[in-house]
Design an enzyme around this catalytic site. Structure first.
Site, short mmCIF file in Angstrom:
data_model
loop_
_atom_site.label_atom_id
_atom_site.label_comp_id
_atom_site.label_asym_id
_atom_site.label_seq_id
_atom_site.Cartn_x
_atom_site.Cartn_y
_atom_site.Cartn_z
N GLU A 139 0.89 -1.16 0.00
CA GLU A 139 0.00 0.00 0.00
C GLU A 139 0.92 1.20 0.00
O GLU A 139 1.34 1.69 1.04
CB GLU A 139 -0.91 -0.01 1.21
CG GLU A 139 -2.11 0.93 1.06
CD GLU A 139 -1.75 2.40 1.18
OE1 GLU A 139 -1.39 3.01 0.12
OE2 GLU A 139 -1.81 2.94 2.28
N GLU A 187 3.72 9.06 -3.47
CA GLU A 187 4.49 8.63 -2.31
C GLU A 187 5.68 7.74 -2.70
O GLU A 187 6.27 7.09 -1.84
CB GLU A 187 3.59 7.90 -1.31
CG GLU A 187 2.59 8.81 -0.62
CD GLU A 187 1.75 8.09 0.42
OE1 GLU A 187 2.00 6.90 0.67
OE2 GLU A 187 0.84 8.73 0.98
#
Length: 587
Positions: A46, A55
């Site tokens: 994730e 990210e």
């Protein structure tokens, strides 16, 4: 986090099967005596944000395939797909471009450099479900832009992808709305979608998320679109960000054309003004109130002084007839942006921008004149919570020796308002998880609770409530008033009282905002923009964040007025802080 993970593993009886490695994945070693004995055949991750790759998902996957997993591994999630739709939207375009404004007979023009600028390259992430489809016009279908198969080697290098479409309508291509979904398994039987609620047949069935929202991308310039035209929507991405462009389909066929560059602000305005600030400056109704207030207080021979960051008030005051206007700017860049606005509107004299702090300003800086009108929105770029703009009050106090005895202060006062509310979804960010899919994750809840025991975490926090619907369970009320016609007092100001819970629901917390009294009969609100509806519905300003104080435990209100929210406030002049305490109980 590693400690919490280890505790969860132990709590669920998997200590012999799950090993926690407290390292970034790029630091993990593989070998007989290493962190992992062999390469893995299943990659579970994730690593995503609202933009999917912001990210560092791509470089992390790239490293994992090279060093941590077997050649034919499976990945969960298996695949991600990015979707996009080209739209025209005056509302959203107003978050990146200063619009021409006609208010009260005045016409304020944007600087040409700002209109030509491609804007900031960072994504604008919002709860797109709270942007009504009535506020934009779709010019393309929802296009599938590109997919990433996480079970195969992934590249973080620059890439470009295009989707051809036939325009659904005519208009100005301004904005791209984007989201993504995940196929958790190879067959795509389990899908996790980030689509906004208005993409669902039943919008109420859309899952709510705050960790992943939707993305708004602003095109470098408006593109005219004609219904039926064949166009091409192009997305480029590097390792961490995406950007979009649109061109005629025939132009896309020219393979020698260089890919569109990443947007880069060249006008400085997008570095000075945030997206909400652009929206605030483009708010015609708000600007009208300032113009009305200025008309009522300006004097022909007056000297005006403006105290706000990157504000248009000095230009408006001059256009309304003020012969001499000074403005304190907090930075060289902010000063240069306002100078561009002045030039675009033919303001060559009469307005002087001073890069000086209020407590350093002298009478010499003002041409040995006294100020007859001290004005502010007030807006300060460093403000996080609504009452941080009380910095204007401190500036007013520092400038008291430079004011005429009969000087006008605009706004003349401010008031702090509150209402107890039931959140539709925002309460989830403070709710314990307990058990998740049958697993006990309470050690994480305990870790979060320990962090909430610090004083800072028991205070209000900023949230843009137009993105987070709520119902008011009490009337709204002004709980403190700050008189700007007087200097900041030396002693604390305190206030106590209570508000009856007049609507049924779960009281999750208290919302706080500021309202500014520009003149006796003209005010502006940074919170509610309309009266609370009979059912408790609230309409919030899109331009400023409101403050939210979450109660430790929700209170179930029956709505019969048998319970009330009690409050106490203290304004500390030394720090400018507002301390507060709330409790809910039966009367």
């Amino acid at each position: 986090m590693a400690e919490a993970a280890q505790n969860i593993v132990q709590r669920n009886g998997f200590s012999d099967q799950i090993k926690i490695i407290n390292k970034h994945s790029s630091d993990v070693s593989v070998g007989p005596d290493a962190d992992m004995q062999t390469r893995a055949n299943l990659l579970i991750t994730e690593l995503f944000d609202t933009e999917l790759i912001g990210e560092g998902a791509l470089p992390s996957y790239e490293h994992a395939h090279r060093h941590l997993v077997q050649e034919r591994c499976e990945a969960v999630p298996h695949r991600a797909t990015v979707y996009a739709q080209l739209v025209e939207s005056e509302l959203l375009w107003g978050w990146t471009q200063l619009q021409p404004t006609e208010v009260g007979g005045l016409r304020l023009l944007p600087p040409p450099a700002v209109s030509r600028c491609a804007g900031a390259h960072s994504v604008c992430d919002v709860q797109l479900s709270q942007v009504s489809p009535a506020s934009f016009t779709p010019l393309s279908p929802v296009c599938s832009m590109f997919s990433v198969d996480f079970s195969k080697p992934v590249s973080s290098a620059f890439q470009t992808h295009s989707s051809q479409f036939v325009a659904r309508g005519s208009g100005r291509g301004q904005v791209v709305l984007s989201w993504w979904d995940l196929h958790m398994d190879p067959a795509g039987d389990v899908v996790c979608s980030m689509a906004p609620s208005w993409m669902y047949a039943d919008p109420k069935g859309a899952p709510w998320r705050d960790h992943w929202m939707q993305s708004v991308y602003f095109l470098p310039e408006e593109s005219p679109v004609t219904e039926g035209a064949e166009l091409c929507l192009t997305v480029c991405h590097d390792a961490y960000s995406l950007w979009f462009s649109v061109q005629p389909h025939s132009q896309k066929d020219q393979q020698t054309e260089a890919p569109p560059p990443r947007p880069n602000c060249t006008c400085q305005a997008h570095l000075v003004w945030t997206r909400p600030r652009f929206g605030e400056l483009n708010d015609r109704r708000r600007t009208e109130r300032y113009v009305q207030a200025l008309r009522s207080v300006l004097k022909e021979d007056g000297v005006c002084l403006s105290v706000s960051d990157g504000s248009l008030l000095p230009v408006l005051a001059h256009l309304l007839g003020a012969k001499k206007v000074y403005s304190l700017e907090n930075s060289r860049m902010s000063k240069q942006v306002i100078e561009q606005v002045m030039e675009a509107n033919g303001v060559t004299a009469g307005v002087e921008l001073l890069e000086i702090r209020a407590d350093h300003l002298s009478r010499n800086d003002l041409g040995d004149q006294q100020v007859s009108l001290l004005m502010g929105e007030p807006f300060f770029s460093t403000s996080l919570l609504p009452w941080h703009s009380l910095f204007f009050w401190y500036c007013r106090s520092a400038l008291s020796g430079l004011l005429r005895p009969d000087a006008t202060i605009l706004p003349c006062s401010a008031s702090l308002h509150v209402a107890a509310v039931e959140f539709q979804d925002l309460w989830r960010i403070r709710a314990p998880c307990g058990r998740c899919e049958g697993f006990d994750v309470s050690p994480m809840d305990e870790m979060v609770q320990r962090s909430l025991d610090f004083r800072e975490s028991r205070e209000a926090e900023p949230h843009p409530l137009w993105e987070y619907p709520c119902r008011a369970l009490t009337p709204s009320a002004a709980v403190m008033t700050f008189d700007f016609t007087q200097c900041v007092p030396t002693q604390p100001i305190s206030s106590q009282g209570s508000l009856p819970l007049v609507r049924s629901g779960r009281c999750h917390g208290v919302v706080l905002w500021m309202e500014y009294q520009l003149t006796d009969d003209i005010s502006v609100s940074t919170g509610l923009t309309a009266p609370i509806s009979e059912q408790g519905g609230c309409e919030w300003s899109r331009h400023r964040k409101q403050a939210v104080y979450f109660l430790r435990s929700p209170w179930q209100s029956s709505g019969d007025g048998g319970a009330a929210l009690s409050y106490s406030f203290t304004f500390e002049p030394g720090s400018g802080d507002v301390r507060m305490d709330f409790s809910v109980g039966a009367l």
